[in-house]
Design an enzyme around this catalytic site. Structure first.
Site, mmCIF file in Angstrom:
data_model
loop_
_atom_site.group_PDB
_atom_site.id
_atom_site.type_symbol
_atom_site.label_atom_id
_atom_site.label_comp_id
_atom_site.label_asym_id
_atom_site.label_seq_id
_atom_site.Cartn_x
_atom_site.Cartn_y
_atom_site.Cartn_z
ATOM 1 N N ASP A 87 0.894 -1.324 -0.101
ATOM 2 C CA ASP A 87 -0.276 0.062 -0.042
ATOM 3 C C ASP A 87 0.953 1.322 0.022
ATOM 4 O O ASP A 87 2.260 1.107 0.436
ATOM 5 C CB ASP A 87 -0.911 -0.012 1.079
ATOM 6 C CG ASP A 87 -0.179 -0.019 2.509
ATOM 7 O OD1 ASP A 87 0.814 -0.396 2.583
ATOM 8 O OD2 ASP A 87 -0.627 0.782 3.416
ATOM 9 N N GLU A 131 0.020 -0.953 5.863
ATOM 10 C CA GLU A 131 1.223 -0.318 6.709
ATOM 11 C C GLU A 131 1.130 1.023 6.957
ATOM 12 O O GLU A 131 1.282 1.670 7.702
ATOM 13 C CB GLU A 131 2.404 -0.653 6.108
ATOM 14 C CG GLU A 131 3.760 -0.517 7.209
ATOM 15 C CD GLU A 131 4.237 0.739 6.979
ATOM 16 O OE1 GLU A 131 5.236 1.265 7.794
ATOM 17 O OE2 GLU A 131 4.113 1.686 6.224
#
Length: 391
Positions: free
Chosen positions: A76, A141
């Site tokens: 991400d 994250e």
């Protein structure tokens, strides 16, 4: 175009803003499956924030002793911000002046690409290694982090999975790839302090209780402790513990109303010389000494961890020196990462990635040459850890 650069561009072209993986892990999984990795997708989170995690592992044949090296990272990225402020589209990998531009170019799609290609090249030269190789990837994250790496680590711990070494691909370099790695991180703990007062007209303070006035002396004392380095002195590996106020909210917006409450957000970044309990005790003691009527809620974001020089640190340092000639600096500075979760199940964890100067910024970019350098450092580390098993 190198295979690492090609894969990095594939990943950057996917708009994988947290928690959306946008197919990145499928691209990576297909390549890993061809190398003999067993793939496990672990999804977590509510329907409107569904996180995709990938655990991929390749175990050696036979019964010879093995050790497990995990490459950990995230697919991400943070939001782009105003797209019109980018020189080129953030999800269109673009080359200018020897640099690759795009969201995730530094943080951390090039690291993930370098992981995978380094493994491909390592296995091409060493098709039957003694090392157990694994990748742990998440699409959470850059967000809350509650449905990502921590979920996978908990699952691995529950099944008794042994992890000996872990390299996290966070961007750690300052000026050149390899000039700094993180062999630990400070702990993080936040507090939300709600000070209770009595709202009233500003012309009649005797009929009200001003929470800002009530808490100000206590905050001044806490600021003085911080300025004097009074929480702890740190140690050879960690800076002294730091305390900072991040938000202060009070009042209705009107200039003639004494607020009924005040809310102060603050955060500790703490060394191994302090514990959450010791810091909480000191803050409460200051508040109590000043008679502050308050409620204080604590959130521990992560405990400090440290990988002292040993097998992994030595292998990484040697790999960097062999590839770049740099004597890398060990550091525990900066913010937190998913390494804080991995450190609970793995004693040797380091963070190693590209230069971090443009992370989370408009026009995020990386020197193209640095991508191959990073891949080669990862591969040299693999080779050194493999050699240590067969000596």
């Amino acid at each position: 175009m190198s295979r690492t650069l090609q894969l990095a561009e594939q990943l950057i072209s996917r708009p994988s803003v947290t928690p959306d993986d946008a197919g990145c892990q499928q691209i990576l999984g297909e390549r890993l499956a061809r190398l003999g990795f067993t793939l496990e997708t672990i999804e977590s989170g509510p329907a409107d924030f569904r996180v995709t995690n990938l655990w991929a592992v390749r175990r050696p044949a036979g019964t010879a002793p093995t050790k497990t090296l995990v490459f950990a990272g995230h697919t991400d990225v943070v939001p782009t911000g105003p797209v019109e402020q980018w020189t080129s589209h953030p999800f269109t990998p673009t080359h200018r002046g020897g640099k690759l531009y795009g969201r995730g170019a530094c943080d951390m799609k090039t690291s993930v690409a370098a992981f995978v290609v380094s493994i491909e090249e390592f296995l091409a030269a060493t098709p039957d290694p003694r090392l157990t190789l694994a990748l742990l990837l998440t699409s959470d994250e850059e967000g809350p982090g509650v449905d990502g790496t921590v979920i996978v680590c908990n699952a691995l711990a529950a099944r008794g999975e042994t992890i000996d070494y872990c390299i996290v691909g966070e961007p750690t370099a300052v000026e050149r790839c390899g000039d700094m790695i993180k062999n630990g991180r400070r702990g993080t703990m936040s507090g939300k302090l709600t000070v209770h007062g009595v709202q009233g007209h500003i012309a009649y303070p005797h009929l009200a209780k001003n929470p800002v006035h009530a808490v100000a002396p206590a905050l001044a004392e806490l600021v003085a402790i911080n300025a004097a380095g009074g929480w702890d002195a740190g140690n050879a590996y960690f800076q002294p513990t730091s305390w900072q106020i991040s938000n202060f909210h009070a009042g209705t917006g009107a200039s003639n109303v004494i607020p009924g409450s005040a809310v102060i957000d603050f955060n500790f970044r703490f060394s191994t010389e302090s514990t959450p309990e010791s810091l909480q005790k000191r803050v409460h003691a200051v508040l109590d000494a000043h008679g502050v009527d308050c409620t204080l809620a604590w959130t521990i974001g992560g405990l400090p961890f440290l990988t002292t020089p040993g097998e992994l640190v030595s292998a990484v340092q040697a790999a960097i020196a062999d590839e770049t000639g740099i004597a890398t600096e060990l550091s525990t500075s900066g913010g937190t990462s998913d390494a804080r979760f991995i450190a609970k199940i793995c004693k040797q964890v380091v963070e190693l990635g590209p230069v971090n100067a443009s992370i989370h910024k408009i026009d995020e970019h990386i020197d193209v040459a640095e991508i191959e350098t990073l891949k080669n450092i990862y591969k040299r580390t693999l080779e050194r850890l493999e050699a240590s098993l067969i000596q």
